[in-house]
Design a protein around this motif. Structure first.
Motif, short mmCIF file in Angstrom:
data_model
loop_
_atom_site.label_atom_id
_atom_site.label_comp_id
_atom_site.label_asym_id
_atom_site.label_seq_id
_atom_site.Cartn_x
_atom_site.Cartn_y
_atom_site.Cartn_z
N ARG A 35 -12.37 -10.71 49.13
CA ARG A 35 -12.79 -9.31 49.16
C ARG A 35 -12.29 -8.63 50.45
N SER A 96 -10.88 -1.81 39.14
CA SER A 96 -12.31 -1.90 39.42
C SER A 96 -13.11 -1.84 38.12
N ASP A 99 -12.72 -5.25 36.52
CA ASP A 99 -13.55 -6.25 37.20
C ASP A 99 -15.01 -6.15 36.80
N SER A 100 -15.50 -4.91 36.62
CA SER A 100 -16.91 -4.80 36.30
C SER A 100 -17.11 -4.67 34.78
#
Ligand code: ADP
Length: 265
Positions: A35, A96, A99-100
């Protein structure tokens, strides 16, 4: 830590819990360091075009704006950098969402042969700044796959744009569709600079570039193939590269298919 592991594994029962804990800690650290690296990469990628724009704008403010030859060129540079930042931020938002798991697959039956013809045709129409010759080798039998057309279009756009970007003037780009066992296999080959063996595994990672300076010059964000991999996997497909340094690159994609619409894939 490894020595501990083997000692623990010789015991049965209660100590198994400890193995899991140690494992969790290292996994957590790995995620945390990934991260941090990601944030550092994003910051760097945004700072580079911003720094460039700042110096060009300063030069314009310092008088270059009066120069009829230089001013349009300087403005053009700042426009290009703005475009790249927009692409970068869009790619980041997309990753993003991936990823979610905040996206939907709009799956429909599509004949992959005509789908590829359409994409190639569009590239033939728009690629004007480089003399690229496209070749199509599309299997005669129908190839139906259940795909999200927009997402797979984006995957192919990224890969074909790379083939063009990294090709020499007058280079050939071949796009092939064939049936291989129970998979349809799409491949995109170019006669460009190629990718050194040690980098071939890494090109699907976020922000990885073989030659950072060169990739930035051709306008890349370093995220195109990372997005491509995510979407291919979401289609239950596979993606990989085969490349010979200084000879050319081929990107392969396999997808489940059927010879008729609605068939079992
Ligand atoms: P970029 O936006 O930099 O092109 P990608 O994720 O699309 O990012 O690709 C990652 C890297 O893989 C590129 O920077 C380049 O070094 C290498 N690469 C991808 N496609 C090709 C190709 N067809 N020929 C040579 N190198 C390639």
């Amino acid at each position: 830590l490894e020595a501990n592991f083997s000692a623990i594994q010789e015991d049965d029962g209660p100590m198994n819990g400890l193995i899991t804990v140690l494992h969790d800690v290292t996994e957590k650290e790995k995620i945390e360091s990934e991260r941090r690296e990601f944030v550092a990469n994003v910051s760097h990628e945004l700072r580079t075009p911003l720094t460039t724009m700042k110096s060009y704008l300063e030069a314009l403010a310092d008088g270059a704006i009066e120069d009829k030859e230089i001013a349009p060129h300087f403005l053009n540079v700042t426009q290009k950098e703005t475009d790249r930042m927009i692409r970068l931020v869009n790619d980041l938002l997309q990753l993003s969402r991936i990823d979610s798991n905040d996206y939907e697959m709009d799956l429909r039956w599509v004949e992959l042969g005509s789908f590829l013809h359409q994409i190639i045709e569009r590239f033939e129409m728009v690629v004007k700044d480089k003399d690229i010759v496209f070749h199509r080798h599309i299997v005669k039998q129908p190839t139906f796959a259940k795909i999200d057309e927009d997402k797979l279009t984006q995957v192919l756009d990224n890969i074909i744009s790379n083939a063009i970007k990294y090709s020499p003037e007058g280079g050939n780009v071949s796009i092939t569709l064939l049936h291989q066992g129970n998979k349809a296999r799409i491949s995109i080959s170019d006669e460009g600079m190629g990718i050194p063996t040690e980098s071939q595994d890494k090109i699907f990672e976020r922000f990885y570039r073989v030659d950072k300076a060169r990739a930035r010059n051709v306008g890349g964000t370093g995220l195109g193939l990372a997005i491509a991999r995510e979407y291919v996997v979401a289609h239950e497909g596979e993606i990989w590269v085969n490349s010979e340094y200084n000879e050319g690159t081929t990107i392969y994609i396999t997808l489940p298919y059927s010879t008729f619409k609605g068939g079992k894939v």
